[in-house]
Scaffold this motif. Structure first.
Motif, PDB file in Angstrom:
ATOM      1  N   ILE A   8       0.825  -1.179   0.000  1.00 17.66           N
ATOM      2  CA  ILE A   8       0.000   0.000   0.000  1.00 17.66           C
ATOM      3  C   ILE A   8       0.862   1.232   0.000  1.00 17.66           C
ATOM      4  O   ILE A   8       0.667   2.147  -0.765  1.00 17.66           O
ATOM      5  CB  ILE A   8      -0.888   0.009   1.232  1.00 17.66           C
ATOM      6  CG1 ILE A   8      -1.964  -0.988   1.026  1.00 17.66           C
ATOM      7  CG2 ILE A   8      -1.458   1.350   1.480  1.00 17.66           C
ATOM      8  CD1 ILE A   8      -2.932  -1.067   2.122  1.00 17.66           C
ATOM      9  N   ALA A  43      -4.954  10.717   2.939  1.00 18.12           N
ATOM     10  CA  ALA A  43      -5.093   9.630   3.909  1.00 18.12           C
ATOM     11  C   ALA A  43      -3.963   9.649   4.929  1.00 18.12           C
ATOM     12  O   ALA A  43      -4.198   9.560   6.137  1.00 18.12           O
ATOM     13  CB  ALA A  43      -5.133   8.282   3.183  1.00 18.12           C
ATOM     14  N   PRO A 272      -6.943   3.582  -2.379  1.00 19.11           N
ATOM     15  CA  PRO A 272      -8.242   3.416  -1.715  1.00 19.11           C
ATOM     16  C   PRO A 272      -8.982   2.170  -2.166  1.00 19.11           C
ATOM     17  O   PRO A 272      -9.784   1.616  -1.415  1.00 19.11           O
ATOM     18  CB  PRO A 272      -8.998   4.691  -2.105  1.00 19.11           C
ATOM     19  CG  PRO A 272      -7.931   5.683  -2.401  1.00 19.11           C
ATOM     20  CD  PRO A 272      -6.795   4.903  -2.998  1.00 19.11           C
ATOM     21  N   ALA A 277      -7.291  -1.862   1.887  1.00 19.79           N
ATOM     22  CA  ALA A 277      -8.400  -0.951   2.179  1.00 19.79           C
ATOM     23  C   ALA A 277      -9.749  -1.632   1.951  1.00 19.79           C
ATOM     24  O   ALA A 277     -10.695  -1.430   2.723  1.00 19.79           O
ATOM     25  CB  ALA A 277      -8.287   0.305   1.316  1.00 19.79           C
ATOM     26  N   ARG A 278      -9.824  -2.440   0.925  1.00 20.80           N
ATOM     27  CA  ARG A 278     -11.097  -3.082   0.592  1.00 20.80           C
ATOM     28  C   ARG A 278     -11.550  -4.047   1.674  1.00 20.80           C
ATOM     29  O   ARG A 278     -12.745  -4.220   1.905  1.00 20.80           O
ATOM     30  CB  ARG A 278     -10.967  -3.810  -0.751  1.00 20.80           C
ATOM     31  CG  ARG A 278     -12.286  -4.299  -1.323  1.00 20.80           C
ATOM     32  CD  ARG A 278     -12.091  -4.908  -2.702  1.00 20.80           C
ATOM     33  NE  ARG A 278     -11.307  -6.127  -2.657  1.00 20.80           N
ATOM     34  CZ  ARG A 278     -11.812  -7.326  -2.341  1.00 20.80           C
ATOM     35  NH1 ARG A 278     -13.092  -7.434  -2.018  1.00 20.80           N
ATOM     36  NH2 ARG A 278     -11.038  -8.401  -2.338  1.00 20.80           N
ATOM     37  N   TRP A 280     -11.205  -3.774   4.887  1.00 16.17           N
ATOM     38  CA  TRP A 280     -11.175  -3.131   6.194  1.00 16.17           C
ATOM     39  C   TRP A 280     -12.077  -3.800   7.233  1.00 16.17           C
ATOM     40  O   TRP A 280     -11.729  -3.803   8.435  1.00 16.17           O
ATOM     41  CB  TRP A 280     -11.522  -1.644   6.062  1.00 16.17           C
ATOM     42  CG  TRP A 280     -12.926  -1.345   5.619  1.00 16.17           C
ATOM     43  CD1 TRP A 280     -13.372  -1.157   4.359  1.00 16.17           C
ATOM     44  CD2 TRP A 280     -14.078  -1.215   6.473  1.00 16.17           C
ATOM     45  NE1 TRP A 280     -14.719  -0.912   4.337  1.00 16.17           N
ATOM     46  CE2 TRP A 280     -15.183  -0.947   5.625  1.00 16.17           C
ATOM     47  CE3 TRP A 280     -14.282  -1.297   7.839  1.00 16.17           C
ATOM     48  CZ2 TRP A 280     -16.476  -0.762   6.126  1.00 16.17           C
ATOM     49  CZ3 TRP A 280     -15.566  -1.114   8.352  1.00 16.17           C
ATOM     50  CH2 TRP A 280     -16.633  -0.846   7.494  1.00 16.17           C
ATOM     51  N   ALA A 336      -5.915   0.906   6.907  1.00 12.57           N
ATOM     52  CA  ALA A 336      -6.951   0.557   5.935  1.00 12.57           C
ATOM     53  C   ALA A 336      -8.116   1.538   5.979  1.00 12.57           C
ATOM     54  O   ALA A 336      -8.642   1.951   4.933  1.00 12.57           O
ATOM     55  CB  ALA A 336      -7.450  -0.869   6.201  1.00 12.57           C
ATOM     56  N   LEU A 339      -7.140   4.856   4.355  1.00 17.34           N
ATOM     57  CA  LEU A 339      -7.043   4.714   2.904  1.00 17.34           C
ATOM     58  C   LEU A 339      -8.420   4.616   2.265  1.00 17.34           C
ATOM     59  O   LEU A 339      -8.663   5.148   1.184  1.00 17.34           O
ATOM     60  CB  LEU A 339      -6.228   3.466   2.564  1.00 17.34           C
ATOM     61  CG  LEU A 339      -4.715   3.586   2.755  1.00 17.34           C
ATOM     62  CD1 LEU A 339      -4.069   2.216   2.690  1.00 17.34           C
ATOM     63  CD2 LEU A 339      -4.105   4.519   1.718  1.00 17.34           C
ATOM     64  N   LYS A 340      -9.336   3.953   2.945  1.00 12.83           N
ATOM     65  CA  LYS A 340     -10.655   3.725   2.384  1.00 12.83           C
ATOM     66  C   LYS A 340     -11.560   4.947   2.489  1.00 12.83           C
ATOM     67  O   LYS A 340     -12.263   5.306   1.535  1.00 12.83           O
ATOM     68  CB  LYS A 340     -11.309   2.538   3.110  1.00 12.83           C
ATOM     69  CG  LYS A 340     -12.697   2.173   2.607  1.00 12.83           C
ATOM     70  CD  LYS A 340     -12.651   1.609   1.196  1.00 12.83           C
ATOM     71  CE  LYS A 340     -14.014   1.149   0.722  1.00 12.83           C
ATOM     72  NZ  LYS A 340     -13.977   0.602  -0.650  1.00 12.83           N
ATOM     73  N   ASN A 343      -9.368   9.570   2.123  1.00 10.56           N
ATOM     74  CA  ASN A 343      -8.374   9.763   1.075  1.00 10.56           C
ATOM     75  C   ASN A 343      -8.738  10.874   0.094  1.00 10.56           C
ATOM     76  O   ASN A 343      -8.004  11.130  -0.846  1.00 10.56           O
ATOM     77  CB  ASN A 343      -8.163   8.444   0.320  1.00 10.56           C
ATOM     78  CG  ASN A 343      -6.813   8.381  -0.375  1.00 10.56           C
ATOM     79  OD1 ASN A 343      -5.789   8.587   0.252  1.00 10.56           O
ATOM     80  ND2 ASN A 343      -6.825   8.118  -1.657  1.00 10.56           N
TER      81      ASN A 343
END
Length: 419
Positions: A8, A43, A272, A277-278, A280, A336, A339-340, A343
């Motif tokens: 990441i 982020a 993101p 991040a996905r 999380w 995470a 980032l999600k 951001n």
């Protein structure tokens, strides 16, 4: 998971084409987290600021907790807050600080890199240790023994006899030591760091793999030292200090970050929409489970052990397992989540971003003096309400005063390059 973490950050770095400011280290540099094009990485900027706010909250509530109680009032929920913060945020700061160490060494060279570290970490640490921390701890001295011989005598005793308390700025001294070690490794064994990065980024499509490796390494370096030293011992040398049981854990987190930054591979995990991040919800669930384990252990110690201040070794071993597990889970979880969800767009955290390092450096002075001024005062009909009000007053006024002081100092020529 670390794998993901690593990827990441590499993505943010590679995609941007430039080094992002280290989360706390970059705080020390007073620099913005930017890409090569000059666009801000929201982020990481916001995560950095959020951690600094957690530091302020942590110090604001400690006197009003069950074990840290120095005032007559306390609020049980504050114990949960302190446990939550203390069990992860310093380790997370070391990992984030290590992420851009390698690119910086490659770009600047060892000599320029170290000069920058001494300026942006060593100088604030020295100023804080010599000036700010004695001023802060004089409030504690007044509460314990009255005016005594005065501040000058207290300062002289601090720097000549000790104890020379460094408060939260111990982090800067340890981070500087880690940066110097990284520079040595860069000269004599650069492949070892890159190997860490390759291991961490081996399975970008499966962040759980990296997380399990990260967790296993955390347990290996933390549990033996915790078994030997316990959870409350500090190693000190003058103003230099670090928790004895956590020194290798912090070193691990730092070099995991360094390894991530050393590997120039596909870094989609840092976006993101990346796997870390996905997923999380997975990291959030791991955080909740491990934190619940910590709270359950603390409750058991208080309510069922004959001597809560001297728990058996079995309890301590289980606590060490959950401590290291929560630290790893929450570090990844926080990364995470930012980032999600943090951001893009605007955030209230953006207002503090330029001043966050100055706030970190200065805040302990107003925190301790405000707690001294409020000591023994009843502000509400019951103990819990008074504790809440006191903590809120300390947090708000300490944040405001350290923020304003930072803004003022940054107007002085040259200071902005440090703060």
């Amino acid at each position: 998971m670390l794998n993901r973490l690593i990827r990441i950050n590499i993505r943010a770095i590679q995609h941007a084409g430039a080094r992002m400011a280290v989360i706390v280290s970059s705080l020390a540099e007073g620099k913005r987290t930017v890409t090569a094009a000059g666009a801000r990485n929201a982020a990481f900027d916001r995560m950095r600021t959020f951690i600094i706010l957690l530091v302020l909250i942590h110090h604001s509530v400690i006197p009003y907790t069950y074990y840290g109680q120095t005032d007559r009032q306390w609020f049980l929920f504050f114990d949960a807050v302190v446990t939550f913060n203390d069990s992860f945020f310093m380790a997370a700061m070391f990992l984030l600080s290590g992420l851009f160490t390698w690119p910086s060494l490659q770009r600047k060279g060892v000599a320029t890199f170290l000069r920058g570290r001494w300026l942006r970490l060593g100088l604030p640490f020295a100023f804080g240790a010599v000036c700010l921390m004695p001023l802060a701890y004089y409030a504690v001295e007044l509460r314990h023994s009255g005016s005594g011989a005065g501040f000058i005598a207290f300062w002289w005793k601090t720097v000549t006899v000790g104890p020379w308390e460094s408060g939260p700025i111990w982090f800067l001294g340890v981070l500087l030591a880690f940066d110097m070690l990284a520079a040595v490794v860069y000269l004599v064994a650069p492949g070892s760091v890159e190997a860490i990065g390759h291991v961490a980024t081996a399975k970008l499509e499966n962040p759980a793999y990296a997380f399990c490796m990260f967790l296993a390494a955390s347990l290996v370096v933390y549990m033996p030292l915790d078994h030997h030293f316990g959870i409350a011992q500090w190693f000190t040398l003058g103003p230099l200090a670090v928790q004895s049981d956590r020194i290798l854990l912090y070193l691990l987190y730092f070099f995991v970050g360094v390894g991530i930054g050393a590997v120039h591979a596909d870094s989609s995990l840092l976006s993101p929409g990346g796997e870390l991040a996905r997923r999380w919800p997975l990291w959030l669930a791991a955080t909740i489970v491990t934190y619940a384990g910590l709270i359950g252990l603390i409750y058991y110690k208080r309510e069922f052990l004959p001597d809560p201040n001297n728990p058996p070794q079995g309890w301590d071993n289980v606590h060490a397992f959950f401590f290291a597990s929560f630290s790893a889970a929450q570090t990844i979880n926080l990364l995470a989540l930012f980032l999600k969800f943090e951001n893009s767009g605007s955030s209230i955290l953006d207002r503090l971003r330029e001043s966050s390092f100055g706030i970190f450096l200065i805040h302990y002075v107003p925190v301790l003096w405000l707690q001294y001024a409020l000591f023994g005062i009843t502000l509400a009909p019951n103990s819990q309400a008074t504790a809440i009000l006191k903590a809120l007053i300390v947090f708000v006024l300490a944040l405001a005063s350290s923020w304003l002081a930072t803004l003022a100092l940054r107007r002085i020529p040259g200071i902005k390059h440090v703060l």
